[in-house]
Motif scaffolding. Structure first.
Motif, short mmCIF file in Angstrom:
data_model
loop_
_atom_site.label_atom_id
_atom_site.label_comp_id
_atom_site.label_asym_id
_atom_site.label_seq_id
_atom_site.Cartn_x
_atom_site.Cartn_y
_atom_site.Cartn_z
N ASP A 102 10.27 20.45 -33.42
CA ASP A 102 9.66 21.60 -34.08
C ASP A 102 10.30 22.92 -33.69
O ASP A 102 9.79 24.00 -34.03
CB ASP A 102 8.16 21.66 -33.75
CG ASP A 102 7.36 20.63 -34.54
OD1 ASP A 102 7.78 20.30 -35.66
OD2 ASP A 102 6.33 20.16 -34.03
N SER A 121 2.04 26.05 -29.13
CA SER A 121 3.45 26.44 -29.24
C SER A 121 3.70 27.27 -30.49
O SER A 121 4.48 28.22 -30.48
CB SER A 121 4.34 25.19 -29.24
OG SER A 121 4.08 24.38 -30.38
N PHE A 122 3.01 26.93 -31.59
CA PHE A 122 3.17 27.69 -32.82
C PHE A 122 2.46 29.04 -32.72
O PHE A 122 2.95 30.05 -33.23
CB PHE A 122 2.62 26.89 -34.01
CG PHE A 122 3.32 25.58 -34.22
CD1 PHE A 122 4.68 25.45 -34.02
CD2 PHE A 122 2.61 24.45 -34.61
CE1 PHE A 122 5.33 24.24 -34.22
CE2 PHE A 122 3.24 23.24 -34.81
CZ PHE A 122 4.60 23.13 -34.61
N GLN A 136 9.41 26.85 -34.82
CA GLN A 136 9.03 27.85 -33.81
C GLN A 136 9.97 29.06 -33.86
O GLN A 136 9.55 30.21 -33.78
CB GLN A 136 9.04 27.21 -32.42
CG GLN A 136 8.00 26.11 -32.25
CD GLN A 136 8.24 25.26 -31.03
OE1 GLN A 136 9.16 25.52 -30.24
NE2 GLN A 136 7.45 24.21 -30.86
N ALA A 149 7.08 20.39 -40.54
CA ALA A 149 7.21 21.79 -40.15
C ALA A 149 8.64 22.32 -40.30
O ALA A 149 8.84 23.43 -40.81
CB ALA A 149 6.72 21.97 -38.71
N ASP A 156 6.72 17.93 -30.78
CA ASP A 156 7.29 18.03 -29.44
C ASP A 156 6.39 17.37 -28.40
O ASP A 156 6.86 16.92 -27.34
CB ASP A 156 7.52 19.49 -29.05
CG ASP A 156 8.61 20.12 -29.91
OD1 ASP A 156 9.27 19.39 -30.65
OD2 ASP A 156 8.78 21.35 -29.82
N SER A 157 5.08 17.32 -28.68
CA SER A 157 4.14 16.76 -27.70
C SER A 157 4.01 15.25 -27.82
O SER A 157 3.28 14.63 -27.05
CB SER A 157 2.77 17.40 -27.88
OG SER A 157 2.26 17.13 -29.18
N TYR A 188 -0.76 20.07 -34.94
CA TYR A 188 -0.01 19.04 -34.21
C TYR A 188 1.44 19.47 -34.09
O TYR A 188 2.06 19.92 -35.05
CB TYR A 188 -0.10 17.70 -34.94
CG TYR A 188 0.78 16.62 -34.35
CD1 TYR A 188 0.36 15.92 -33.23
CD2 TYR A 188 2.02 16.31 -34.92
CE1 TYR A 188 1.16 14.92 -32.69
CE2 TYR A 188 2.82 15.31 -34.39
CZ TYR A 188 2.38 14.62 -33.26
OH TYR A 188 3.18 13.64 -32.73
N SER A 189 2.00 19.33 -32.89
CA SER A 189 3.42 19.59 -32.67
C SER A 189 4.10 18.28 -32.31
O SER A 189 3.67 17.56 -31.40
CB SER A 189 3.62 20.60 -31.54
OG SER A 189 5.00 20.73 -31.24
N PHE A 191 -1.36 24.14 -38.48
CA PHE A 191 -0.35 23.34 -37.78
C PHE A 191 -0.89 22.93 -36.41
O PHE A 191 -0.45 23.42 -35.37
CB PHE A 191 0.95 24.15 -37.64
CG PHE A 191 1.61 24.45 -38.95
CD1 PHE A 191 2.46 23.54 -39.54
CD2 PHE A 191 1.37 25.66 -39.60
CE1 PHE A 191 3.08 23.82 -40.75
CE2 PHE A 191 1.98 25.94 -40.81
CZ PHE A 191 2.84 25.02 -41.39
N HIS A 198 -1.30 24.56 -33.05
CA HIS A 198 -0.86 24.15 -31.71
C HIS A 198 -0.39 25.38 -30.94
O HIS A 198 0.14 26.34 -31.51
CB HIS A 198 0.28 23.14 -31.86
CG HIS A 198 0.66 22.47 -30.57
ND1 HIS A 198 1.59 23.01 -29.72
CD2 HIS A 198 0.22 21.32 -30.00
CE1 HIS A 198 1.73 22.21 -28.67
NE2 HIS A 198 0.92 21.18 -28.81
#
Length: 632
Positions: free
Chosen positions: A119, A146-147, A123, A74, A103-104, A100-101, A98, A144
């Protein structure tokens, strides 16, 4: 004569208009695109308003990107997208979900969020370029959260494309207003200042994979590193819409109407330093999205005709066919049919050049149908069998009969026959736990490696792979092919597959990998199951369900091979079978005995003279006294 002419004309009109959505009509339309290109030639594509940036094999195998998993790219995609926007791109769309992040991600051994903030560049990129950058969602995949939050309202659009009845993508229906449409195509059209409200068909002139302006992702990243490269990047991106997408073979590909078209010579296409991916039989989804946007932006489209146009043409051609069938000699009718079809297709071709898609099946079918009807009527008059022929043809033209005839010509009859078979379920043991510790591409590699070796053995022993069910295989012996001794063949195959365990562990690099196989014999329904648009050859019945239940016995008894009594009793005398369980399986009303081959490799745990095997309602000592020869 008048009555026959009226009936023939009416029949021609009705049948011709019903051919508008025939499954073969799309194939004819694509051939018209091919003829149109042959007459008009292939245009240069420098002015194409869309640039595709591909995540292809060249990029993935490059020194810079090879060490990076795809789910962690990303930030690089953000860097490339920002560079293209700064180079003058109008808007950027990503044909990626997207989901999957990074960050998780939490280290399973320490609980530490080791990639926290990874990521953040992507973002921030989405947030700062709201209304200019769009990410994708599909029927089964969403970004995800967050995105989604960073992209904002309207920043996530659908990349789902619709297909015609033959499974080919040709048309797009915009949703107004375009800027608020759920489709990525419409959002990009709005950013490009295109105004279109009607359903349209894109008219390609070459294979998209050879003609749409293209850069590999690694090209974009490399061009950023030099001043000359940044200048080249501006030439690629200025004033264009940019679409990022995957270009790996057999991934997100569709049948598209460019499949019969010529390739654009490499020297005439805009391409980055890394070149283009190899042209596949099907077309990558990102190229299809790009072509819909480019076609609408440049007017390279065809719209549906005005209301009443097709019925009027059907009437004219039906009259021509009816008059020809009545007045011309029967021997000349095939030549008239050919001329009428050529004329009809010529009119459709002229319509394409004028930006109107006249369904190419309506006119020739109307002419041919009317000609057939009037020809049959003429034969009836000459043979003084008018009443019987009219009655017969009246039945022939009944709607239900016509549908039945069309179905019999296009598709095999649904259903099948009953025959005895052996059904096998072959499962990769512990796959779920194994997949948790592997990257997605490694999971696919492990499954494919196992399935390849297992499938080879099944085929070698005359078996048929019915379907893949996640990490399991369902196989059949004695359908659709005849097998002389299906029980013996299936057991031999199972034993050989289990003998491959060490090899599979070495190939996949997974020492814990194990297999579990269940076999059951009995009658099943064999044939085509499904519907009008989708069907498959399969087997159905209690025998299949019982085989899946036998697999649970294998799991409980910790054996690699479990066979029902219906299989064991048909084995040769020199096959040592041991009973491991007796009882009533879920869903069955009678008791059943389950056996295994009494060989060390069939047991998942070591056996000795005092070990016991769990048998559900009782325990059976694992000693020679439990060997059962069912042929004695």
């Amino acid at each position: 004569m008048i009555l026959i002419a009226l009936v023939a004309t009416g029949a021609g009109i009705a049948i011709g208009l019903s051919a508008k959505k025939a499954i073969w009509e799309g194939w004819v339309t694509d051939r018209l695109f091919q003829v149109k290109t042959a007459f008009e030639g292939v245009d240069r594509v420098e002015s194409a308003p869309v640039l595709v940036v591909g995540l292809d094999n060249v990029a993935l195998n490059s020194e810079r990107l090879a060490p990076i998993p795809r789910v962690l790219m990303a930030p690089l995609l953000a860097e490339a997208g920002q560079a293209l926007l700064e180079a003058g791109a109008v808007a950027v769309g990503y044909d990626f979900v997207f989901a999957y992040s990074a960050d998780s991600f939490v280290d399973p051994s320490t609980g530490e969020p080791r990639l926290k903030g990874f990521d953040l560049p992507f973002q921030r990129y989405l947030y700062q370029n709201r209304d200019r950058v769009f990410i994708a969602h599909t029927e089964v995949g969403v970004p995800h959260r967050s995105f989604t939050a960073a992209a904002g309202q309207g920043g996530v659009r659908s990349v789902i494309v619709s297909t015609d009845s033959d499974g080919v993508v040709r048309q797009h229906t915009p949703r107004l207003p375009l800027s608020e449409s759920p489709h990525l195509i419409d959002a990009l059209l709005a950013k490009g200042g295109v105004q279109i409200s009607e359903r349209f068909t894109a008219i390609p002139s070459t294979r998209l994979a050879t003609s749409i302006p293209y850069l590999s992702l690694i090209d974009v990243l490399d061009l950023l590193e030099t001043e000359a490269g940044q200048k080249d990047l501006r030439e690629f991106a200025a004033g264009r819409i940019v679409l990022f997408g995957g270009l790996l073979p057999f991934e997100d590909e569709h049948l598209y109407s460019d499949r019969f078209l010529p390739h654009l010579p490499a020297e005439r296409a805009e391409t980055g330093p890394s070149g283009r991916p190899r042209v596949q039989p099907q077309t990558a989804g990102v190229f299809i999205l790009a072509d819909f946007v480019a076609a609408a932006a440049t007017g390279r489209i065809a719209l549906d005709p005005a209301p009443g146009t097709l019925p009027a043409l059907a009437i004219v051609f039906a009259l021509i066919g009816a008059v020809a069938g009545l007045l011309l000699p029967l021997a000349s009718l095939p030549f008239v049919a050919i001329l009428g079809s050529v004329l009809a297709l010529g009119i459709s071709l002229v319509g394409l050049s004028a930006g109107v898609l006249l369904a190419p099946g309506v006119m020739p079918v109307a002419c041919l149908s009317a000609m057939v009807v009037s020809g049959v009527g003429k034969v009836g008059i000459l043979q003084r069998r008018q009443r019987s022929l009219v009655k017969l043809f009246g039945h022939y033209l009944a709607p239900d009969v016509i549908k039945q005839m069309a179905a019999s010509e296009q598709l095999p009859e649904l259903g099948g026959d009953t025959r005895p078979v052996v059904v096998a379920f072959i499962d990769i043991v512990g796959f779920t736990k194994m997949s948790e510790s592997l990257a997605d591409r490694d999971v696919v590699r492990v499954v494919n490696a196992c399935f390849d070796e297992i499938g080879r053995v099944i085929t070698k022993h005359e078996g048929y792979i019915d379907k893949y069910i996640g990490d399991a295989i369902m196989a059949v012996w004695n359908a659709p092919n005849k097998v002389e001794a299906p029980e013996k063949a299936s057991v031999d195959a199972a034993a050989e597959i289990i003998g491959l365990l060490d090899q599979l562990r070495q190939i996949t690099g997974q020492p814990p990998l194990d297999l579990r196989i269940a076999l059951n014999a009995g009658p099943v329904l064999v044939g085509d199951i499904g519907g009008e648009h989708r069907r498959s050859f399969t087997v159905m019945g209690t025998t299949v369900n019982t085989a899946s239940r036998v697999e649970s016995v294998a799991k409980d008894c910790k054996v690699r091979l479990a066979i029902s009594g219906s299989v064991a009793e048909k084995l040769p005398e020199d096959y040592p079978v041991a009973e491991i369980w007796t009882g009533q399986l879920r869903g069955l009303s009678t008791d059943i005995s389950v056996f295994t081959l009494d060989r060390p490799e069939m047991y998942m745990e070591p056996r000795n003279g005092t070990d016991t095997q769990a048998t559900g309602s009782k325990e059976i000592a694992a000693d020679p006294g439990n060997l059962v020869n069912l042929n004695r």
